[in-house]
Enzyme design. Structure first.
Site, short mmCIF file in Angstrom:
data_model
loop_
_atom_site.label_atom_id
_atom_site.label_comp_id
_atom_site.label_asym_id
_atom_site.label_seq_id
_atom_site.Cartn_x
_atom_site.Cartn_y
_atom_site.Cartn_z
N GLU A 299 -31.91 -59.93 106.62
CA GLU A 299 -30.49 -59.92 106.25
C GLU A 299 -29.74 -58.81 107.00
OE1 GLU A 299 -30.81 -59.35 102.08
OE2 GLU A 299 -31.70 -61.32 101.71
N CYS A 370 -2.98 -38.50 103.81
CA CYS A 370 -2.80 -37.19 103.18
C CYS A 370 -4.07 -36.75 102.46
CB CYS A 370 -1.62 -37.26 102.21
SG CYS A 370 -1.07 -35.63 101.66
#
Length: 447
Positions: A299, A370
């Protein structure tokens, strides 16, 4: 436990030419500058704007085939199931579907995306520790290939849901082998203290319990020990050896085992890591499991998609502090979270041809969000970038756009697929209006 990679490593950073040499999908042209396949990234930046993601279709194909062929050359009956959590763009999924890939999903939403991208549920593994009953019903109704159960409690829920639907759910137990993959603490998944899987000592009893429950068809054992594993394949070998012992014990009790899910985790070299090759992983699987004569699955997500993508960004301004130079980009941690979350290192290359061979000096590359953590790198040697210059952050095709957010009310970036000399926008830049569309203010709020 492996320590996170610092934003400013102690060893010298790779040269630009070294970063390019390891990434055949990227070239630096004297006139066009940095190109992904045959498309100048400057053209994408000019026509689509920044920040934008760009993915190389041929890199996705090449890397999928490398894994598939390595498994076949090792004499394994194997299938490759792309981890959709790493990149769930429909065009990316469609490219891999065309190669015959299956999918690995961890939510009902990812299942819907992979089916829309051309990978049927009958080629999809449903993993994850928190599947809801509604998601399980949807998966079973779609004829899911395999559900990886991660706890005894989940097994009971799967039995109840499937029996109610008059179906038998194809269920594998994901075992936790208590193996240290020596990767970043936030992406290790196979140790005893991790939330994933069933303790391997308890797995045989739970497997026998599954065989007795209505609505369950026990089909195998699954294991996944972590992501971005670069320190050889010894951890894979140890995990698969424990799985082989468990399978042998289950067979000894007369319990059916149809296949083994070997998970993912194969790392890539973001900087100068010596990552294992697909042949090494295939050899580890074959060495531990081939004698069982069972089909196996892997996977991968990052190994296929990571090197296929770049994040294109434009310099907003260059700020000269007391002791540091700050290059402020229009891409932020809401776009590419990995440096803030994992202290991850990504190569940064200028897109303009005139900058590629320019003199360099240290700079901190930051975004506009920010947060102090909105920092891509510290002390990286870069040319004298100016406002408007374009850069590309490398190996951003996995866990890049998929982990993006709209923090600071920043709309999601556009995504582009490149295929040879062709390219197309495969997800439009999110308009700001979308951020307002699903919000409302109750009529009893003043104002």
């Amino acid at each position: 436990m492996a320590s996170p990679l610092p934003l400013a490593p102690d060893t010298p950073d790779p040269e630009f030419r070294d970063l390019l040499a390891q990434r055949p999908q990227l070239t630096a042209h004297a006139q066009d500058g940095l190109c992904l396949e045959d498309v100048p990234l400057a053209r994408i930046a000019a026509e689509v704007g920044t920040p934008s993601w760009a993915y190389s279709a041929n890199t996705l194909r090449r890397r999928y085939r490398a894994l598939r062929d390595a498994l076949g050359d090792a004499g394994l009956r194997a299938t490759v199931h792309f981890a959709a959590k790493s990149n769930s763009n429909l065009a990316v999924l469609r490219v891999l579907a065309g190669e015959g890939a299956g999918a690995d999903v961890v939510s009902g939403g990812e299942l819907r995306l992979t089916v829309a991208g051309g990978i049927g549920a009958d080629r999809t593994v449903f993993s994850g520790v928190g599947k809801t009953a509604a998601e399980v019903r949807e998966a079973l109704a779609a004829n899911i290939f395999q559900i990886n159960a991660e706890s005894a409690e989940e097994v009971e829920m799967l039995s109840a849901v499937a029996a109610e639907m008059g179906l038998r759910a194809p269920v594998a137990i994901r075992v936790n082998p208590d193996v240290d993959a020596r990767t970043h603490a936030k992406i290790t998944t196979g140790k005893a203290e991790n939330k994933f899987g069933v303790a391997i000592a308890d797995a045989a009893a739970l497997y026998a319990r599954m065989a007795s429950l209505p609505g369950i068809r026990p089909i195998g054992i699954a294991v996944h020990i972590g992501s971005q594993i670069t320190e050889g394949v010894s951890a894979f070998r140890a995990a698969y050896a424990r799985v082989a012992e468990l399978v042998t014990a289950l067979r000894g009790r007369g319990l059916p085992v149809e296949r083994v899910d070997c998970g993912g985790g194969l790392g890539i070299p973001y900087r100068d890591e010596v990552a294992p090759k697909p042949e090494a992983l295939a050899g580890a699987i074959a060495g531990a499991l081939k004698h069982l004569d069972l089909p196996v699955m892997i996977e991968p997500g990052r190994w296929i998609a990571g090197p296929a993508g770049v994040l294109i960004s434009r310099v907003v301004l260059v700020k000269h502090g007391a002791t540091r130079r700050f290059v402020v980009l229009d891409a932020g941690m809401n776009d590419l979270l990995r440096p803030a979350m994992y202290d991850a290192w990504h190569g940064i290359l200028p897109v303009g041809a005139e900058l590629f061979h320019s003199a360099r000096r240290p700079a901190d590359v930051v975004g506009p969000v920010c947060e102090t953590g909105d920092t891509f790198t510290r002390g990286r040697d870069l040319p004298e970038l100016r406002p408007g210059d374009v850069v590309a952050m490398l190996d951003a095709g996995a866990y890049g756009a998929a982990m993006s957010s709209t923090y600071n009310a920043r709309p999601l970036a556009a995504e582009v697929l490149v295929d040879g000399n062709r390219w197309a926008v495969v997800r439009e830049r999110q308009p700001f209006e979308d951020l307002l569309a699903r919000q409302s203010v109750p009529d009893w709020v003043a104002g």
